[in-house]
Write an enzyme that holds these catalytic residues in place. Structure first.
Site, PDB file in Angstrom:
ATOM      1  N   THR A 212      35.804  33.211  32.891  1.00 22.09           N
ATOM      2  CA  THR A 212      34.837  33.569  33.837  1.00 22.09           C
ATOM      3  C   THR A 212      34.619  35.260  33.674  1.00 22.09           C
ATOM      4  O   THR A 212      35.561  36.078  33.562  1.00 22.09           O
ATOM      5  CB  THR A 212      35.023  33.484  35.206  1.00 22.09           C
ATOM      6  OG1 THR A 212      35.971  33.995  35.598  1.00 22.09           O
ATOM      7  CG2 THR A 212      35.062  31.924  35.207  1.00 22.09           C
ATOM      8  N   ASN A 214      34.044  38.187  35.910  1.00 15.15           N
ATOM      9  CA  ASN A 214      34.455  38.782  37.200  1.00 15.15           C
ATOM     10  C   ASN A 214      33.281  39.938  37.682  1.00 15.15           C
ATOM     11  O   ASN A 214      33.673  41.010  36.929  1.00 15.15           O
ATOM     12  CB  ASN A 214      35.770  39.181  37.443  1.00 15.15           C
ATOM     13  CG  ASN A 214      36.343  39.473  38.681  1.00 15.15           C
ATOM     14  OD1 ASN A 214      35.437  39.297  39.689  1.00 15.15           O
ATOM     15  ND2 ASN A 214      37.607  39.301  38.961  1.00 15.15           N
ATOM     16  N   GLU A 260      32.206  35.058  40.172  1.00 15.47           N
ATOM     17  CA  GLU A 260      32.750  34.914  38.814  1.00 15.47           C
ATOM     18  C   GLU A 260      31.628  33.890  38.184  1.00 15.47           C
ATOM     19  O   GLU A 260      31.315  32.900  38.818  1.00 15.47           O
ATOM     20  CB  GLU A 260      34.139  34.356  38.761  1.00 15.47           C
ATOM     21  CG  GLU A 260      35.188  35.289  39.549  1.00 15.47           C
ATOM     22  CD  GLU A 260      36.316  34.511  39.328  1.00 15.47           C
ATOM     23  OE1 GLU A 260      36.971  34.377  38.154  1.00 15.47           O
ATOM     24  OE2 GLU A 260      37.036  34.222  40.176  1.00 15.47           O
TER      25      GLU A 260
END
Length: 314
Positions: A212, A214, A260
């Site tokens: 992901t 962030n 995220e």
């Protein structure tokens, strides 16, 4: 579109113009009516259109600590206003000293001396000057003295969002905070967006097979309620379908709230240090802690599947 920060940035040879004033956070569909009418009147008269707004939000200066969550940062508002055809955006630094300007002084210093307003376009509830003492009636009265016209337009728009409440920035913030991003999108006329720079996190998503981005969000950003959402991750103008997680990551006893985004079906992305945008399409499920890592992985797989379906349908 020209962008000015402070009265001193306005060109000395600036002529007559059509002006509208307001915070215009989110540039929602009601705002679009007022701004669109400002542009229309300006084109009819053959003069430029100007939007006047403030930074920081006036409430933060008048009541420190009360800064509302922002639906759009100033650069995003500028993009949206440019798309509506606005010729110039004036951002006035809102200071304690500026807040003490009487309504008449505000009109003279901003509308008359600098912008040479020919028409001022506002909604019926517009307030201005020290302690918001000025209203549309006073603005109109001052116009007879300073040679400008006031046009009042009703920005009331309603729909399903908020159970039929009139569209407003306040209602939009509430819906975002509740996780009703579909309702917020109805008011905004587009998905709610969160922006920021991609920073390094715990990298658990990468370890679990769902890397992901962030996103370190901008100050005072209106962030949706904790949960999983379908939407898009936009990088350098490319919008990628995404599964978005908002929350504290309770599975790993996290305490810091994060945003995220997992770019669905994309591999090898290196986004660290890049400014990105996350657009929220639909709520998928609330945040929860699972009994095992296997259950978490199974849920994440279902989340991605559901996000893919929602984005495909949209």
């Amino acid at each position: 579109m020209q962008r000015w920060r402070g009265l001193e940035d306005i060109p000395e040879d600036w002529g007559r113009s059509v002006v509208t004033i307001g915070s215009y956070d989110g540039v929602h569909r009601g705002h679009q009516l007022i701004i669109g009418r400002t542009v229309e009147r300006a084109r009819e008269l053959g003069v430029p259109s100007v939007v006047v707004t403030f930074d920081p939000h006036p409430s933060e200066v008048v009541r420190p600590g009360s800064h509302p969550p922002l639906l759009a940062p100033h650069h995003r508002r500028a993009e949206l206003m440019a798309d509506l055809g606005v010729d110039a955006l004036l951002i006035l630094p809102f200071t304690a000293e500026f807040s003490k300007l009487s309504p008449a002084d505000f009109v003279v210093k901003v509308l008359v001396d600098k912008l040479h307003a020919r028409v001022v376009v506002e909604g019926p509830n517009f307030r201005f000057g020290h302690k918001a003492a000025g209203n549309v009636a006073l603005l109109t009265e001052l116009g007879t003295t300073y040679d400008y016209e006031v046009e009042v337009n009703d920005l009331r728009v309603t729909g399903e969002a908020g159970g039929g409440e009139p569209f407003s920035s306040t209602l939009t913030r509430r819906l975002v905070a509740e996780g009703d991003v579909a309702g917020a999108a109805e008011i905004l006329g587009r998905p709610h967006r969160v922006e920021g720079v991609v920073v390094r996190g715990a990298q658990r998503g990468r370890e679990l097979g769902f890397p992901t981005a962030n996103v370190e969000t901008l100050p005072h950003t209106a962030i949706p309620a904790d949960g999983v959402y379908a939407g898009w991750l936009e990088v350098a103008g490319e919008a990628m379908p995404a599964a978005i997680s908002v929350g504290t990551n309770p599975q790993f006893d996290g305490t810091e709230r994060t945003v995220e985004a997992y770019a669905i079906d994309r591999v090898g992305l290196d986004l660290y240090g890049l400014h990105v945008a996350v657009d929220f399409l639909a709520f998928v499920r609330g945040q929860r802690k699972f009994d095992s890592l296997e259950q978490l992985l199974e849920a994440m797989g279902e989340d991605v599947k559901r996000c893919r379906e929602l984005i495909g349908a949209a």
